[in-house]
Motif scaffolding. Structure first.
Motif, PDB file in Angstrom:
ATOM      1  N   GLN A   7       0.792   3.582   2.222  1.00 40.14           N
ATOM      2  CA  GLN A   7       1.288   3.808   3.581  1.00 40.14           C
ATOM      3  C   GLN A   7       2.485   2.905   3.898  1.00 40.14           C
ATOM      4  OE1 GLN A   7      -1.941   3.533   2.748  1.00 40.14           O
ATOM      5  NE2 GLN A   7      -2.913   5.417   3.491  1.00 40.14           N
ATOM      6  N   GLN A   8       2.470   1.681   3.386  1.00 35.90           N
ATOM      7  CA  GLN A   8       3.603   0.782   3.617  1.00 35.90           C
ATOM      8  C   GLN A   8       4.860   1.285   2.920  1.00 35.90           C
ATOM      9  OE1 GLN A   8       1.438  -2.694   2.209  1.00 35.90           O
ATOM     10  NE2 GLN A   8       1.665  -3.690   4.211  1.00 35.90           N
ATOM     11  N   VAL A  14      -6.151   7.659   4.331  1.00 32.54           N
ATOM     12  CA  VAL A  14      -6.983   6.892   3.401  1.00 32.54           C
ATOM     13  C   VAL A  14      -8.151   7.781   2.963  1.00 32.54           C
ATOM     14  CG1 VAL A  14      -8.449   4.853   3.131  1.00 32.54           C
ATOM     15  CG2 VAL A  14      -6.373   4.731   4.534  1.00 32.54           C
ATOM     16  N   LYS A  20     -12.260   4.630   3.185  1.00 35.47           N
ATOM     17  CA  LYS A  20     -12.317   4.458   4.641  1.00 35.47           C
ATOM     18  C   LYS A  20     -13.716   4.066   5.087  1.00 35.47           C
ATOM     19  CE  LYS A  20     -10.810   6.714   8.900  1.00 35.47           C
ATOM     20  NZ  LYS A  20     -10.220   7.955   9.481  1.00 35.47           N
ATOM     21  N   THR A  45      -8.205   0.309   5.322  1.00 33.49           N
ATOM     22  CA  THR A  45      -7.256   0.941   6.245  1.00 33.49           C
ATOM     23  C   THR A  45      -5.967   1.355   5.549  1.00 33.49           C
ATOM     24  OG1 THR A  45      -6.323  -1.215   6.865  1.00 33.49           O
ATOM     25  CG2 THR A  45      -8.161  -0.378   8.202  1.00 33.49           C
ATOM     26  N   LYS A  46      -5.812   0.975   4.289  1.00 28.72           N
ATOM     27  CA  LYS A  46      -4.643   1.337   3.489  1.00 28.72           C
ATOM     28  C   LYS A  46      -5.116   1.812   2.110  1.00 28.72           C
ATOM     29  CE  LYS A  46      -1.341  -0.112   6.385  1.00 28.72           C
ATOM     30  NZ  LYS A  46      -2.212  -0.428   7.534  1.00 28.72           N
ATOM     31  N   THR A  47      -4.262   2.551   1.412  1.00 28.47           N
ATOM     32  CA  THR A  47      -4.615   3.126   0.114  1.00 28.47           C
ATOM     33  C   THR A  47      -3.852   2.427  -0.998  1.00 28.47           C
ATOM     34  OG1 THR A  47      -4.831   5.262   1.231  1.00 28.47           O
ATOM     35  CG2 THR A  47      -4.808   5.294  -1.187  1.00 28.47           C
ATOM     36  N   SER A  60       0.837  -1.195   0.000  1.00 27.98           N
ATOM     37  CA  SER A  60       0.000   0.000   0.000  1.00 27.98           C
ATOM     38  C   SER A  60       0.875   1.249   0.000  1.00 27.98           C
ATOM     39  CB  SER A  60      -0.896   0.019   1.239  1.00 27.98           C
ATOM     40  OG  SER A  60      -0.099   0.206   2.405  1.00 27.98           O
ATOM     41  N   THR A  65       2.899  10.380   5.786  1.00 28.45           N
ATOM     42  CA  THR A  65       1.794   9.605   5.221  1.00 28.45           C
ATOM     43  C   THR A  65       0.599  10.494   4.909  1.00 28.45           C
ATOM     44  OG1 THR A  65       1.005   9.066   7.446  1.00 28.45           O
ATOM     45  CG2 THR A  65       2.463   7.476   6.368  1.00 28.45           C
ATOM     46  N   TYR A  83      -2.401   6.560  -4.036  1.00 27.98           N
ATOM     47  CA  TYR A  83      -1.646   7.213  -2.961  1.00 27.98           C
ATOM     48  C   TYR A  83      -0.591   8.165  -3.537  1.00 27.98           C
ATOM     49  CZ  TYR A  83       1.030   7.695   1.385  1.00 27.98           C
ATOM     50  OH  TYR A  83       1.666   8.196   2.501  1.00 27.98           O
TER      51      TYR A  83
END
Length: 445
Positions: free
Chosen positions: A337-338, A350, A355, A360-362, A335, A347, A367
């Motif tokens: 965020q990762q 989302v 959301k 919980t991740k984009t 993702s 960051t 992103y």
């Protein structure tokens, strides 16, 4: 994966009017041309899961213009003329000398067929073909310009290496090809990337190797997400010539013989000296021109076998949704965020549409566009900027023949006098057409 949530997010991206960023409009299509020079996945299907490590790259992962030259006149002779024109590239048709050369079925005779998928990237392809033919003509003529081409081409390469790898018969061809390659590489790093990537990310990438020296040369996070930022820079519509009524991106289709009224005025797409005001690309961000949400050349729905879901034809034609399905389903990428956590960048939250559906991740592609809007002022920044910059920096570092390894390399003065080297090349071609040899012989289709 919830395709319904991703579909809603993709539809929210569509815009039906132009928004101007700082980059010239033509840079979007130069970026597409570069993509086709370094990547081609001809095996994975969008509706299937695949291990990215198993995907063969049909293009050479280097900035070598194999999308123009193929494998050269001996291995790709269909791209070249015959007899005295053997080291020139086929180009043009009798009905439209500015079109690409074509087979009897109308297929473009070029190193990568994707460079005919729209009329704008096709005309970026023409710039490099015509440049080759003009410089070959100058090299054959001899004189100061021929000496400049030769001196530049041999820069940074040991004489013995050149003699060991270049057939004497193809010396002029190889000198012209390397001369053009060096300028192309310089334009990618010094013009294309600064147009769309924050300069801090480019500077950072020259000092770091964030993915390790044994990482894939062409990481799937780049090909499947990060470098797809270019889709967001395409405008809703373009005027092809000064004063013309703007047309949608796919109003004049590619993959076929181009009519004369599809020829562009290059000054409308690349800023040049004169009275014509160039159009601009969209700023990088989470919006796409509406034509990209309805790709006319997609004719079958995407089937997601593992989750027993079939997208509608309208969804399957939506480029934004296709990008996120490829990201989440086909490749199962990290993702946004990762990636930000790995690269140590701030960051971005989302988006609410996801959301509210429990995400919980984009998806990484979206992103990167969010970061550009939040941190980059319309250019890639943060994790996406560092990802894209790092891949190109690695391509230039790992190939010892690139301009990066020639101390104090500067573009040739013959391409000067314009706001950019790309504009200088276009002006040079226009000013020297009378010197171009074998023009009629190289036309076909």
């Amino acid at each position: 994966m919830s395709s319904q949530a991703l579909d809603a997010l993709s539809l929210d991206m569509g815009v039906n009017q132009n928004t101007n960023g700082s980059a010239d409009a033509g840079m979007t299509f130069f970026g597409q041309f570069v993509d086709h020079d370094i990547t081609l996945d001809a095996t994975s299907a969008l509706g299937t899961r695949i291990d990215p490590a198993t995907i063969p790259n049909v293009r050479t992962p280097s900035l070598d213009l194999d999308c123009v030259y193929g494998a050269g006149p001996e291995a790709s002779p269909h791209l070249n003329g015959a007899g005295e024109a053997e080291q020139f590239l086929v180009h043009g048709r009798k009905d439209n000398p500015r079109d690409l050369a074509r087979t009897c079925a109308g297929k473009a005779l070029i190193g990568d067929p994707r460079n005919d998928e729209n009329i704008l990237v096709a005309q970026v392809q023409s710039i490099f073909i015509e440049l080759h033919n003009l410089l070959m003509s100058k090299r054959v003529e001899g004189g100061d310009e021929a000496d400049d081409i030769k001196a530049c081409a041999h820069g940074g390469i040991d004489t013995n290496v050149w003699q060991d790898h270049v057939s004497p018969r193809l010396t002029s061809f190889e000198e012209v090809r390397r001369f053009i390659r060096l300028h192309y590489q310089w334009m990618v790093w010094c013009e294309l990337l600064p147009a769309f990537v924050d300069q801090d990310c480019l500077d950072w990438a020259l000092k770091h190797q964030p993915f390790g020296w044994d990482a894939p040369v062409m990481p799937v996070e780049f090909t499947g997400a990060g470098y797809r930022f270019g889709h967001a820079t395409a405008q809703f519509e373009y005027a092809l010539t000064d004063g013309a009524t703007p047309k949608g991106l796919f109003a004049v289709p590619g993959f076929g013989r181009r009519p004369v009224d599809g020829n562009i005025d290059y000054a409308m797409f690349f800023g040049m000296n004169g009275s014509v005001q160039s159009q601009k690309a969209r700023p990088v961000g989470p919006k796409l021109g509406l034509p990209l949400l309805n790709l006319p050349f997609v004719h079958a729905p995407i089937e997601l076998g593992d989750i027993e879901e079939t997208l509608t034809l309208a969804q399957s034609r939506n480029l934004a949704l296709r990008n996120m399905v490829r990201d989440r389903y086909t490749y199962q990428l990290a993702s946004g965020q990762q990636l930000a956590a790995k690269l140590g960048t701030p960051t971005v939250p989302v988006p609410a549409i996801l959301k509210d559906k429990g995400f919980t991740k984009t998806p990484l592609w979206f992103y990167c566009l969010q970061e550009a809007e939040a941190f980059g002022g319309g250019k890639l920044a943060g994790a996406g900027g560092r990802l894209v910059a790092s891949v190109f920096a690695n391509l230039l570092r790992r190939d010892p023949t690139t301009f990066l390894h020639i101390p104090h390399f500067k573009p040739w003065h013959g391409f000067g006098g314009q706001p950019s080297v790309m504009a200088g090349i276009i002006a040079y071609i226009d000013a020297n057409r009378a010197h171009m040899k074998h023009v009629d012989e190289l036309q076909c289709g």
